[in-house]
Design a protein around this motif. Sequence first.
Motif, short mmCIF file in Angstrom:
data_model
loop_
_atom_site.label_atom_id
_atom_site.label_comp_id
_atom_site.label_asym_id
_atom_site.label_seq_id
_atom_site.Cartn_x
_atom_site.Cartn_y
_atom_site.Cartn_z
N THR A 159 0.83 -1.28 -0.07
CA THR A 159 0.05 -0.07 -0.05
C THR A 159 1.09 1.67 0.05
O THR A 159 2.28 1.14 -0.05
N ARG A 160 0.61 2.54 -0.04
CA ARG A 160 1.47 3.64 -0.44
C ARG A 160 0.15 5.17 0.45
O ARG A 160 -0.88 5.02 1.13
N LEU A 161 0.83 5.83 1.04
CA LEU A 161 0.31 6.56 1.59
C LEU A 161 -0.82 7.54 0.81
O LEU A 161 -0.56 7.81 -0.22
N ALA A 162 -1.70 8.05 1.57
CA ALA A 162 -3.05 8.56 1.01
C ALA A 162 -2.46 10.34 0.12
O ALA A 162 -1.20 10.84 1.06
N GLN A 163 -2.26 10.54 -0.94
CA GLN A 163 -2.68 11.83 -1.10
C GLN A 163 -3.60 12.74 -0.88
O GLN A 163 -4.75 11.96 -1.17
N GLY A 164 -3.71 14.22 -0.63
CA GLY A 164 -4.49 14.65 -0.82
C GLY A 164 -4.60 15.98 0.04
O GLY A 164 -2.71 16.56 0.21
N VAL A 165 -4.86 16.62 0.70
CA VAL A 165 -5.38 18.32 1.05
C VAL A 165 -4.52 17.89 2.33
O VAL A 165 -5.20 17.49 3.12
N PRO A 166 -3.64 18.45 2.71
CA PRO A 166 -3.06 18.31 4.50
C PRO A 166 -3.60 18.87 4.86
O PRO A 166 -4.54 20.10 5.11
N ILE A 167 -3.85 18.28 6.55
CA ILE A 167 -5.01 18.93 7.53
C ILE A 167 -4.27 20.26 7.70
O ILE A 167 -3.15 20.70 8.00
N GLY A 168 -5.08 21.39 7.79
CA GLY A 168 -5.05 22.83 8.02
C GLY A 168 -4.65 23.54 6.68
O GLY A 168 -4.59 24.45 6.94
N GLY A 169 -5.06 22.73 5.70
CA GLY A 169 -4.33 23.38 4.60
C GLY A 169 -5.11 24.50 3.73
O GLY A 169 -6.00 23.96 3.36
N ALA A 170 -4.77 25.39 3.32
CA ALA A 170 -6.24 26.62 3.41
C ALA A 170 -5.74 25.94 1.45
O ALA A 170 -4.65 25.55 1.00
N LEU A 171 -7.33 25.51 0.41
CA LEU A 171 -7.04 25.02 -0.47
C LEU A 171 -6.22 25.97 -1.59
O LEU A 171 -5.58 25.74 -2.34
N ASP A 172 -6.88 27.29 -1.73
CA ASP A 172 -5.72 28.24 -2.50
C ASP A 172 -4.39 28.55 -2.87
O ASP A 172 -4.28 29.13 -3.65
N VAL A 173 -4.14 28.24 -1.19
CA VAL A 173 -1.69 28.01 -1.71
C VAL A 173 -1.34 26.57 -1.61
O VAL A 173 -0.54 26.19 -1.87
N LEU A 174 -2.54 25.92 -2.19
CA LEU A 174 -2.17 24.53 -2.59
C LEU A 174 -1.57 24.06 -3.87
O LEU A 174 -2.33 25.38 -4.78
N ASP A 175 -0.61 23.50 -4.61
CA ASP A 175 -0.10 23.36 -5.27
C ASP A 175 -1.34 22.21 -6.32
O ASP A 175 -1.63 21.36 -5.76
N ASP A 176 -1.50 22.53 -8.14
CA ASP A 176 -2.38 21.92 -8.25
C ASP A 176 -2.24 20.12 -8.28
O ASP A 176 -2.94 19.78 -8.60
N GLY A 177 -1.33 20.03 -8.30
CA GLY A 177 -0.77 18.63 -8.68
C GLY A 177 -1.87 17.41 -6.98
O GLY A 177 -2.13 17.14 -7.45
N THR A 178 -1.23 18.71 -6.11
CA THR A 178 -2.34 18.19 -4.70
C THR A 178 -3.39 18.32 -5.07
O THR A 178 -4.23 17.84 -4.63
N LEU A 179 -3.93 19.50 -5.11
CA LEU A 179 -5.26 19.68 -5.45
C LEU A 179 -5.55 18.53 -6.10
O LEU A 179 -7.24 18.11 -6.41
N ALA A 180 -5.60 18.20 -7.74
CA ALA A 180 -6.34 17.11 -8.36
C ALA A 180 -5.82 15.63 -7.85
O ALA A 180 -7.27 14.92 -7.85
N ALA A 181 -5.15 15.44 -6.94
CA ALA A 181 -4.75 13.92 -6.39
C ALA A 181 -5.91 13.78 -5.46
O ALA A 181 -6.56 13.58 -5.47
N ALA A 182 -6.16 15.31 -5.02
CA ALA A 182 -7.36 15.17 -3.74
C ALA A 182 -8.40 15.38 -4.77
O ALA A 182 -9.48 14.40 -4.14
N LEU A 183 -8.86 15.48 -5.02
CA LEU A 183 -9.95 15.67 -6.11
C LEU A 183 -9.93 13.99 -6.45
O LEU A 183 -11.55 13.86 -6.81
N ARG A 184 -9.17 13.38 -7.67
CA ARG A 184 -9.36 12.13 -7.86
C ARG A 184 -9.30 11.15 -6.90
O ARG A 184 -10.38 10.47 -6.78
#
Lengths: 198, 198
Positions: free
Chosen positions: A168-193
């Motif tokens: 298995t591997r660690l989940a990817q997504g929005v970090p706890i406390g992470g504001a969406l608008d400062v997150l990089d596109d890759g993380t946002l896309a991964a969290a959405l998927r």
Amino acid sequence: MRNIDPVEDLIALLARLPGYGRRSARRAVLRMLMDPQRQMLPLADALRNAAEAVLPCDVCGNLDTRSPCHICDDPQRMQGLICVVEGVADLWALERAQAHRGSYHVLGGTLSALAGIGPEDLRIQPLLARIEAGGVEEIIIALPVTVDGATTAHVLMDRLGDTGVPVTRLAQGVPIGGALDVLDDGTLAAALRARRPA
Amino acid sequence: MRNIDPVEDLIALLARLPGYGRRSARRAVLRMLMDPQRQMLPLADALRNAAEAVLPCDVCGNLDTRSPCHICDDPQRMQGLICVVEGVADLWALERAQAHRGSYHVLGGTLSALAGIGPEDLRIQPLLARIEAGGVEEIIIALPVTVDGATTAHVLMDRLGDTGVPVTRLAQGVPIGGALDVLDDGTLAAALRARRPA
């Protein structure tokens, strides 16, 4: 300026610390020289103690005062659940988070064509040996989410495929406390998927 | 996490270095533990050497491996030209700049009502004693251009007034390489007041 040799030697060595340079090293030395008995000798002793007492664990690659380390030697922990990390710093971070109740395996780096680090430079073979010895129920890949980390994870899963152990591997997504608008596109896309039912 | 004591001790001590915290200390320790023989033991030895070899100069307050220090003991230097500095860091800066061919006197601080540092806490009396001993031709005040520095310079000039020794101070103005538009108002005003024929 004529050098004061012991001071210059010390500045040169301190300047090699990560985040340090000659200027900060000089500042540190001057401050420590205000009270050498309390500020320099204890640090000298602590360095020597750590250098002499700490060694890598033969099983997982963690650093401890004994081998096998206190994690590999802990009957309370699920030794069959192995979390693969790049380095000891990551292992310590997971331990501070009290996030993992199994054991670890330190790879000692990630593959890097630029730095000339190939699979034979990582502790992949010892991991396969641990699996061969039996009792391993799951391998959790907790490598950094970088190009090199992903390449390494890919190669690792390839090698682990033949063993039949679930990986298995660690989940990817929005970090706890992470504001969406400062997150990089890759993380946002991964969290959405990887979205899950609310 | 169960602590690895020698490592935790070392992290705690390193975290006290100026500019360092627990996080950077941990990073430094992990990097040093990759090669303790070459990265930790030399630093431990350098700390011990410096702590044992370095002492303050009885004359000027500089730090050296001997007292009087190599500056006070240098017949090539104008021992009658004494530059008064706040600390050893300033003395070293002037020496690196090769700006002063005389000797020094380290005050060991500046007056500060907030920090409770009065005239008796500074090495003013030893300076007066050096002047009394004879041979002093000029005192250059090279204290920081701060409120505390200016107060200290004022008190110092008061005490030095009776000795009859000429007292000078560093020029104030635009630093070399200094763009005017980023300079503070005080410096600009001082530079304008102290303007000289071109």
